[in-house]
Scaffold this motif. Sequence first.
Motif, PDB file in Angstrom:
ATOM      1  N   SER A   1       0.818  -1.202   0.000  1.00  0.00           N
ATOM      2  CA  SER A   1       0.000   0.000   0.000  1.00  0.00           C
ATOM      3  C   SER A   1       0.857   1.260   0.000  1.00  0.00           C
ATOM      4  CB  SER A   1      -0.896   0.004   1.246  1.00  0.00           C
ATOM      5  OG  SER A   1      -1.571   1.217   1.337  1.00  0.00           O
ATOM      6  N   PRO A   2       0.485   2.233  -0.830  1.00  0.00           N
ATOM      7  CA  PRO A   2       1.218   3.495  -0.819  1.00  0.00           C
ATOM      8  C   PRO A   2       0.730   4.430   0.281  1.00  0.00           C
ATOM      9  CG  PRO A   2      -0.444   3.546  -2.524  1.00  0.00           C
ATOM     10  CD  PRO A   2      -0.494   2.170  -1.890  1.00  0.00           C
ATOM     11  N   THR A   3      -0.289   4.005   1.055  1.00  0.00           N
ATOM     12  CA  THR A   3      -0.852   4.861   2.088  1.00  0.00           C
ATOM     13  C   THR A   3       0.154   5.029   3.221  1.00  0.00           C
ATOM     14  OG1 THR A   3      -3.029   4.025   1.495  1.00  0.00           O
ATOM     15  CG2 THR A   3      -2.853   5.202   3.564  1.00  0.00           C
ATOM     16  N   PRO A   4       0.417   6.267   3.636  1.00  0.00           N
ATOM     17  CA  PRO A   4       1.432   6.507   4.667  1.00  0.00           C
ATOM     18  C   PRO A   4       0.913   6.285   6.087  1.00  0.00           C
ATOM     19  CG  PRO A   4       0.478   8.570   3.975  1.00  0.00           C
ATOM     20  CD  PRO A   4      -0.130   7.496   3.102  1.00  0.00           C
ATOM     21  N   VAL A   5       1.831   6.238   7.008  1.00  0.00           N
ATOM     22  CA  VAL A   5       1.497   6.171   8.425  1.00  0.00           C
ATOM     23  C   VAL A   5       0.952   7.541   8.831  1.00  0.00           C
ATOM     24  CG1 VAL A   5       2.482   5.942  10.747  1.00  0.00           C
ATOM     25  CG2 VAL A   5       3.256   4.435   8.906  1.00  0.00           C
ATOM     26  N   PRO A   6      -0.215   7.596   9.515  1.00  0.00           N
ATOM     27  CA  PRO A   6      -0.756   8.898   9.908  1.00  0.00           C
ATOM     28  C   PRO A   6       0.139   9.599  10.928  1.00  0.00           C
ATOM     29  CG  PRO A   6      -2.234   7.087  10.548  1.00  0.00           C
ATOM     30  CD  PRO A   6      -1.054   6.489   9.896  1.00  0.00           C
ATOM     31  N   MET A   7       0.329  10.896  10.742  1.00  0.00           N
ATOM     32  CA  MET A   7       1.159  11.712  11.634  1.00  0.00           C
ATOM     33  C   MET A   7       0.235  12.603  12.456  1.00  0.00           C
ATOM     34  SD  MET A   7       4.160  12.430   8.816  1.00  0.00           S
ATOM     35  CE  MET A   7       4.796  13.817   9.681  1.00  0.00           C
ATOM     36  N   LEU A   8      -0.135  12.114  13.646  1.00  0.00           N
ATOM     37  CA  LEU A   8      -1.114  12.752  14.511  1.00  0.00           C
ATOM     38  C   LEU A   8      -0.462  13.813  15.386  1.00  0.00           C
ATOM     39  CD1 LEU A   8      -4.125  12.462  15.519  1.00  0.00           C
ATOM     40  CD2 LEU A   8      -3.196  10.960  17.298  1.00  0.00           C
ATOM     41  N   TYR A   9      -1.162  14.950  15.575  1.00  0.00           N
ATOM     42  CA  TYR A   9      -0.669  15.958  16.526  1.00  0.00           C
ATOM     43  C   TYR A   9      -1.846  16.703  17.155  1.00  0.00           C
ATOM     44  CZ  TYR A   9      -1.479  19.686  13.079  1.00  0.00           C
ATOM     45  OH  TYR A   9      -2.063  20.565  12.200  1.00  0.00           O
ATOM     46  N   LEU A  10      -1.629  17.146  18.396  1.00  0.00           N
ATOM     47  CA  LEU A  10      -2.636  17.863  19.164  1.00  0.00           C
ATOM     48  C   LEU A  10      -2.746  19.291  18.667  1.00  0.00           C
ATOM     49  CD1 LEU A  10      -4.527  17.989  21.699  1.00  0.00           C
ATOM     50  CD2 LEU A  10      -2.505  18.727  22.979  1.00  0.00           C
ATOM     51  N   LYS A  11      -3.976  19.727  18.387  1.00  0.00           N
ATOM     52  CA  LYS A  11      -4.223  21.118  17.997  1.00  0.00           C
ATOM     53  C   LYS A  11      -4.601  21.966  19.197  1.00  0.00           C
ATOM     54  CE  LYS A  11      -7.125  21.761  14.757  1.00  0.00           C
ATOM     55  NZ  LYS A  11      -8.136  21.821  13.708  1.00  0.00           N
ATOM     56  N   GLY A  12      -5.364  21.396  20.122  1.00  0.00           N
ATOM     57  CA  GLY A  12      -5.774  22.180  21.272  1.00  0.00           C
ATOM     58  C   GLY A  12      -6.811  21.468  22.115  1.00  0.00           C
TER      59      GLY A  12
END
Length: 169
Positions: free
Chosen positions: A48-59
Amino acid sequence: MQSAHTIRIFLASLMLAIVAIAGTAQAGPTPTPPPEPSPSPFPSPPTSPTPVPMLYLKGQEYYTANGKNWVRYTYDVLNKTDYPAALFAPAPNLPPCGANTNSSRTWVDFFDQSGKRLYGFCALGKPADLDGIWFAMEEGVVPPSWVYIEINDRQTNTKYKSNLADTTL
């Protein structure tokens, strides 16, 4: 004249020494190929060419619902534009999400660092909707230190697990 003769003898000796050293020099060891890279702790499937999700807190958002005060922890997926829109298309041919018989092909779930499910989304309509995913805890409850998401493509039974993201700014 003596010094010119001495210099010639010195240079001749030097040349012989160089030839002798070159003649006895051996080839060095055969270079070894570089080691294979180690796999990522959360690899995407190799097909799969789908990448690993890069999660981050917005607030964090404070609100009241059903007579209780809550804290909503809002997140975004930095690389959401790398996901194809087809992942979020309606999928009436797949099992429903509660009463929603037209839920999306891909569901997104939040987990704490120990793997306990916190909340989920089953009706995101496009990759851009990954900006604004969240989970909530009652005000006064200490949140987990870290959370991650799993993007679950129900059509291919493939899960993409994100990095651990902080719950404090």
